[in-house]
Design an enzyme around this catalytic site. Structure first.
Site, PDB file in Angstrom:
ATOM      1  CB  VAL A  82      -0.923   0.017   1.224  1.00 24.55           C
ATOM      2  CG1 VAL A  82      -1.824   1.246   1.179  1.00 24.55           C
ATOM      3  CG2 VAL A  82      -1.742  -1.261   1.304  1.00 24.55           C
ATOM      4  CB  VAL A  84      -0.153   7.569  -1.738  1.00 25.92           C
ATOM      5  CG1 VAL A  84      -0.526   8.805  -2.564  1.00 25.92           C
ATOM      6  CG2 VAL A  84      -1.396   6.755  -1.407  1.00 25.92           C
ATOM      7  NE  ARG A  90      -0.583  14.403   5.205  1.00 23.10           N
ATOM      8  CZ  ARG A  90       0.516  13.651   5.046  1.00 23.10           C
ATOM      9  NH1 ARG A  90       1.021  13.480   3.822  1.00 23.10           N
ATOM     10  NH2 ARG A  90       1.091  13.061   6.069  1.00 23.10           N
ATOM     11  NE  ARG A  91      -2.211  16.485  -4.574  1.00 23.95           N
ATOM     12  CZ  ARG A  91      -1.657  16.930  -5.691  1.00 23.95           C
ATOM     13  NH1 ARG A  91      -2.170  16.577  -6.869  1.00 23.95           N
ATOM     14  NH2 ARG A  91      -0.597  17.717  -5.648  1.00 23.95           N
ATOM     15  N   GLY A  92      -6.894  12.013  -1.131  1.00 25.84           N
ATOM     16  CA  GLY A  92      -7.941  11.015  -1.254  1.00 25.84           C
ATOM     17  C   GLY A  92      -7.558   9.782  -2.048  1.00 25.84           C
ATOM     18  CG  LEU A  94      -4.583   5.057   1.809  1.00 27.83           C
ATOM     19  CD1 LEU A  94      -4.002   3.845   1.095  1.00 27.83           C
ATOM     20  CD2 LEU A  94      -3.753   5.405   3.036  1.00 27.83           C
ATOM     21  CB  SER A  95      -9.909   7.618   0.854  1.00 29.73           C
ATOM     22  OG  SER A  95      -9.404   8.192   2.041  1.00 29.73           O
ATOM     23  CE1 TYR A 120      -3.453   0.952   5.205  1.00 23.33           C
ATOM     24  CE2 TYR A 120      -1.697   1.114   6.831  1.00 23.33           C
ATOM     25  CZ  TYR A 120      -2.101   1.049   5.517  1.00 23.33           C
ATOM     26  OH  TYR A 120      -1.164   1.092   4.516  1.00 23.33           O
ATOM     27  CG  PHE A 389       1.385 -10.281   4.599  1.00 19.34           C
ATOM     28  CD1 PHE A 389       0.570  -9.216   4.233  1.00 19.34           C
ATOM     29  CD2 PHE A 389       1.109 -10.945   5.780  1.00 19.34           C
ATOM     30  CE1 PHE A 389      -0.499  -8.837   5.026  1.00 19.34           C
ATOM     31  CE2 PHE A 389       0.024 -10.576   6.576  1.00 19.34           C
ATOM     32  CZ  PHE A 389      -0.770  -9.525   6.197  1.00 19.34           C
TER      33      PHE A 389
END
Length: 389
Positions: A82, A84, A90-92, A94-95, A120, A389
């Site tokens: 995971v 970015v 901070r621009r969405g 990851l969401s 998380y 992992f």
């Protein structure tokens, strides 16, 4: 606008790996490393976020199974890689990745290892299991008595074939333990990286092979030797004890490092329990209940009284609702709740590492009858996941 795509070819996978590694402040995979990394990319499970033609975020998952309290084994998603891109945080991004991954997965539960503890929870992951980092003074480590079985060293080719079979047979011995996928074994067995200087020994008891341990030994500038335990699994107490007798009686070893469950009784093996020192306790399992009704029904419960729990899940609203938990199981109900809890904190208590009463004391949850809920979710052993992992 962020677009989430499912990746499907090697060039995309390599770009995915490079972006993730850059997000972790590592260099891209080398030409030598890439053939080992490539098998860990499973078609259909690799997601990337795009802004136009530019890849700006990554995640993926590995399918398998996980053991839950009571012994049941359920489908599981191991979430990894995971990241970015630094100029898009901070621009969405990851969401968007998390929402797509969780809403499309077929597995009812997911876990990950968190690089930062604050990331998380907002996506429904709760800290569900911790690990102890132990150091053993091998020069003073005396285990009384003789081994009862046989320990043998195996060559790398034998190890590559045998260990996946043994891990499948008895590696899922605690809540939180997960199965291992082919790509995991490919990386762990690579002689140029992870498996370099790796030694494997296997224990045999009356019924055949029932334990194994893999370790590496390094030497410092003062000629002191440190053993790092890389993988350790056993089916019974005799195999566990015999393997520790072997490890602590090896010549030239000064220190042994090993990861263990919070309740691992290792200290009691030794005449002097102080030879085992806890260096640290660290968060390990971050658990996301993707399908709350299915996962609540999958595990068993202790205690004597029932409790109604209201679950709130902002990301997956199908999980919202009240559930009656009793020694007989779990069911969805239309009844007043004793406890109201967000899905991330339900994940935190699910495996038994955390108690409802602790969360209530910290003002993280609301309600009453926390002691009864603690008794229901309590388990005989602490959770652990020995597969990184």
């Amino acid at each position: 606008m962020t677009e989430i795509r499912v990746l499907s070819d090697e060039a995309q996978y390599r770009a995915h790996s490079t972006l993730f590694r850059r997000a972790m402040h590592w260099g891209p995979p080398t030409d030598e490393q890439w053939p080992v990394v490539l098998p860990s990319y499973e078609p259909g499970r690799v997601l990337a976020a795009y802004e136009g033609d530019e890849m700006v975020g990554t995640t993926q998952s590995f399918g398998g199974t996980m053991r839950v309290p009571g012994g049941a084994v359920v489908p599981h998603s191991a979430v990894s890689r995971v990241g970015v891109r630094a100029d898009y945080t901070r621009r969405g991004v990851l969401s968007a990745l998390m929402r797509e991954q969780l809403s499309t997965t077929s597995e009812p539960v997911a876990t990950l290892r968190a690089s930062e503890g604050r990331i998380y929870g907002r996506f429904g992951y709760g800290l569900a299991g911790r690990v102890r980092f132990l150091r053993i003074d091998a020069k003073r480590a005396v285990i009384p008595g003789a081994p009862v079985g046989r320990v043998r060293m195996v060559d790398p080719d034998t190890s590559d074939k045998l260990l996946p079979e043994l891990h499948t047979a008895f590696g899922l011995d605690r809540p939180g333990e997960i199965s291992r996928w082919p790509g995991w074994w490919a990386r762990a067995q690579d002689r140029k990286t992870s498996a370099e200087n790796l030694v494997t020994v296997v224990h045999s008891g009356p019924d055949g092979d029932d334990g194994y341990v893999c370790y590496k030994v390094s030497e410092d500038k003062d000629f002191k030797h440190t053993m790092d335990i890389e993988d350790f699994a056993w089916a019974n107490a005799d195999a566990w004890r015999d393997l520790w007798i072997y490890l602590t009686r090896l010549d030239l070893i000064d220190t042994i490092n090993v990861d263990a469950a919070l309740d691992d009784p290792l200290s009691w093996l030794f005449e002097d329990p102080r030879v085992v020192y806890t260096k640290d306790v660290y968060d390990q399992i971050w658990l996301r209940l993707v399908d709350v009704p299915r996962m609540l029904a999958a595990r068993t419960y202790s205690g004597t009284e029932s409790v109604v729990i209201e679950v709130r899940d902002a990301l997956l609203p199908a999980n919202d609702g009240s559930y009656r938990i009793s020694p007989d199981g779990a069911e969805r109900v239309d009844a007043p709740a004793d406890i109201t809890i967000p899905v991330d904190l339900l994940g935190a208590v699910y495996l038994g590492d955390t108690r409802f009463s602790d969360l209530a004391a910290a003002r993280r949850i609301e309600g009453s009858r926390f002691a009864e809920a603690d008794a229901l979710f309590a388990g005989p052993v602490a959770p652990l996941c020995s597969t990184f992992f």
